[in-house]
Design an enzyme around this catalytic site. Structure first.
Site, PDB file in Angstrom:
ATOM      1  N   ALA A 138      57.452  23.417  50.727  1.00 49.00           N
ATOM      2  CA  ALA A 138      56.360  23.094  49.812  1.00 49.00           C
ATOM      3  C   ALA A 138      55.990  24.340  49.016  1.00 49.00           C
ATOM      4  O   ALA A 138      56.038  25.459  49.512  1.00 49.00           O
ATOM      5  CB  ALA A 138      55.149  22.583  50.587  1.00 49.00           C
ATOM      6  N   GLN A 143      57.150  19.769  46.196  1.00 50.29           N
ATOM      7  CA  GLN A 143      57.714  19.890  47.538  1.00 50.29           C
ATOM      8  C   GLN A 143      58.981  19.054  47.657  1.00 50.29           C
ATOM      9  O   GLN A 143      59.227  18.155  46.851  1.00 50.29           O
ATOM     10  CB  GLN A 143      56.689  19.491  48.597  1.00 50.29           C
ATOM     11  CG  GLN A 143      56.154  18.091  48.504  1.00 50.29           C
ATOM     12  CD  GLN A 143      54.909  17.904  49.374  1.00 50.29           C
ATOM     13  OE1 GLN A 143      54.014  18.741  49.410  1.00 50.29           O
ATOM     14  NE2 GLN A 143      54.859  16.774  50.083  1.00 50.29           N
ATOM     15  N   ASP A 295      67.137  33.430  38.697  1.00 51.72           N
ATOM     16  CA  ASP A 295      66.312  33.691  39.884  1.00 51.72           C
ATOM     17  C   ASP A 295      67.200  33.729  41.133  1.00 51.72           C
ATOM     18  O   ASP A 295      67.080  32.881  42.023  1.00 51.72           O
ATOM     19  CB  ASP A 295      65.245  32.604  40.004  1.00 51.72           C
ATOM     20  CG  ASP A 295      64.164  32.953  41.030  1.00 51.72           C
ATOM     21  OD1 ASP A 295      64.035  34.153  41.358  1.00 51.72           O
ATOM     22  OD2 ASP A 295      63.468  32.043  41.500  1.00 51.72           O
TER      23      ASP A 295
END
Length: 562
Positions: A138, A143, A295
């Site tokens: 989450a 989530q 990322d």
């Protein structure tokens, strides 16, 4: 009356919440400086004894991070974006913001169920044969739950928090409002271009919270590595995806982070192979395709059987166009070869350094930077690129690097750090060198000319259509004498004044000379009215000549132009 558009007005209640948090972390003087003290609750309007400079002490980076964490989703994401821009905020703030923690608790299953049914237009039981109510993970954006499709396929379903998009847009409006106030009322912060940072952040986060965009990114990424058995990208199930729900193949694997931290897991995998495959894939993304995972922290990369590297989370992607990739490859080669002159020339060509900069001083600064990484061998290409964009060199020469350049330095640094933890002998330079040379050689290929012509065919066609007509019109105007040339002069006023003054002096000198000659001739005639035996007109001529001569000398002395 100036009426502010409805969608650009900050939500007063949310603005007050933000100001209260800023005051709690000792940013009261900043609030007072931008004129928002009266927006605080009455009980919070205490006297701010310190100054803005005093508040920006050694603890400012940590306090800013805590402010962002307390303010939630949008501000945490802002901090994550800022952490990729050390060229703007400095290394200290950038490093501190990498510690941002997203500790948002999961939301209830009933909300998840309602959200999925609303987005997919069918009861959850008709879409999935089973759905785990407890989330696997989450975060503030959404989530993830594990589920099984009707055909038995195991999937991970990412569900966005309700009203997230509304909250993000509301917070961005407040960010822009505060950034504009700070930019106007605290001049020393104008260098950071806070309104520009907010604009860049808005583009980034609106893409990231759009799961439809993430699904498209994942499919494009999968195409890049089609046929490459060392890299795996999860399957996306388009029929179960919307802008708020993302359904993708469930991955059974081990996070790279767990392999780095757990020696027992490390024995089950080949760290050297994983490091090489991960780095090769990244340099391929950057130098060959210009589309890369922005990322790459160890939690977003999994390792499957046979050391296959699997990427997850495609919300944040980097883009580099063909021209910039070629320029970047050339810069890599100059860095690898320790060619300081080539590095400077390439930075000028890329528009990063101005030709008017003190190039001699810049040369020595770059030499000092490069010397920090050259011992027995060069291994840390990413750190050199990152330091080039964050060091005092850029501050000294007032250079703002392109966002992609700085982001790239951060990404390559993260990849190299992971590689060195997996394999102590890892050398990112040796992996990047063949790909960089391949890209440069492709630029020199004769076939590149054909590609250029093909890529610009329609521009050539338009030019060929317009050119004859333009030449014909120009020739007709020449024949008719109707060509008008507009000229604009700059800084010629002083020159014009000097020319006028000089011409006036020359004219006056000629008049004085004429008077003297004329008076001399009259003096020899001995005719007309005589004074002391000399003609009156001759005496008057000499007097006028003397007065004008004295005035001319004074004028010359006054303007120091003897």
């Amino acid at each position: 009356m100036n009426i502010i558009p409805e969608d650009s007005r900050p939500n007063i209640k949310r603005l007050r919440e933000i100001l209260v948090v800023l005051a709690e972390y000792e940013f009261g003087s900043v609030i007072e400086k931008i004129g928002l003290r009266n927006r605080l609750p009455f009980s919070e309007r205490f006297y701010f004894a310190g100054s803005v400079d005093e508040e920006l002490d050694s603890s400012v980076s940590e306090r800013l991070r805590l402010v962002l964490e307390d303010l939630g989703t949008t501000f945490i994401k802002l901090g994550q974006v800022i952490s990729t821009r050390p060229d703007l905020v400095g290394d200290e703030v950038s490093q501190e913001f990498t510690k941002l923690q997203d500790n948002t608790p999961p939301f209830e299953y009933e909300i998840v169920k309602s959200r999925i049914e609303e987005e997919l237009g069918a009861p959850i039981g008709e879409v999935f044969s089973s759905f785990d109510e407890k989330p696997l993970a989450a975060a503030s954006v959404g989530q993830v739950h594990r589920a099984l499709l009707k055909d038995g396929s195991a999937v991970a379903v990412k569900v966005q928090r309700p009203d997230l998009e509304t909250l993000v847009k509301q917070d961005i409006t407040i960010m822009r409002y505060l950034a504009n106030l700070i930019d106007k009322r605290i001049p020393k912060w104008q260098y950071y271009n806070l309104p520009g940072i907010v604009d860049e952040f808005e583009r980034s986060i609106l893409k990231e919270i759009n799961y439809g965009q993430e699904a498209r990114n994942a499919k494009r990424f999968k195409t890049i590595f089609k046929g490459d058995k060392s890299i795996y990208v999860p399957e996306i199930y388009d029929e179960y995806c919307t802008s708020h729900v993302l359904t993708m193949e469930f991955i059974e694997g081990v996070k790279v982070r767990d392999i780095m931290e757990n020696p027992e897991l490390g024995e089950k995998f080949n760290g050297k192979t994983i490091a090489r495959r991960g780095a090769e894939s990244y340099f391929k993304q950057v130098l060959i395709h210009g589309f890369f995972h922005a990322d790459p922290h160890p939690g977003n990369i999994y390792v499957l059987k046979n050391n296959v590297v699997c990427f997850l989370d495609f919300g944040m992607m980097g883009h580099i166009d063909d021209e910039f990739r070629e320029e970047l490859a050339e810069l890599f080669i100059f860095i690898i070869n320790y060619d300081i002159k080539g590095i400077i020339s390439q930075l000028i060509y890329m528009g990063i350094v101005s030709e008017n900069a003190d190039l001699k001083s810049l040369k020595y600064d770059i030499m000092d930077l490069m010397d920090r990484y050259y011992d027995a061998d060069l291994k840390e290409l990413g750190k050199i690129i990152k330091d080039l964009g964050t060091s005092k060199i850029m501050e000294k020469y007032q250079i703002k690097l392109p966002r992609d350049f700085v982001l790239l330095g951060r990404v390559i640094t993260m990849v190299e750090d992971m590689g060195q933890k997996l394999d102590p002998e890892f050398n990112g330079v040796e992996i990047s060198k063949p790909l960089a040379k391949k890209l440069v050689m492709r630029k020199l290929s004769p076939l590149r000319i054909l590609d250029f012509i093909g890529g610009n065919f329609f521009e050539f066609e338009h030019l060929m259509k317009i050119l004859p007509r333009s030449i014909s019109k120009t020739m007709m105007k020449l024949e008719e004498g109707k060509i008008n040339i507009e000229m604009e002069h700059k800084n010629l006023d002083a020159l014009s004044a000097n020319i006028d003054r000089s011409s006036n002096r020359i004219s006056l000198s000629l008049i004085i000379a004429a008077l003297i000659i004329g008076s001399s001739l009259i003096m020899q005639t001995n005719k007309g009215i005589l004074i002391l035996g000399f003609p009156f007109l001759g005496i008057i001529g000499f007097i006028i000549s003397a007065v004008l001569g004295i005035a001319l000398v004074i004028s010359i002395l006054r303007y120091s132009n003897i």
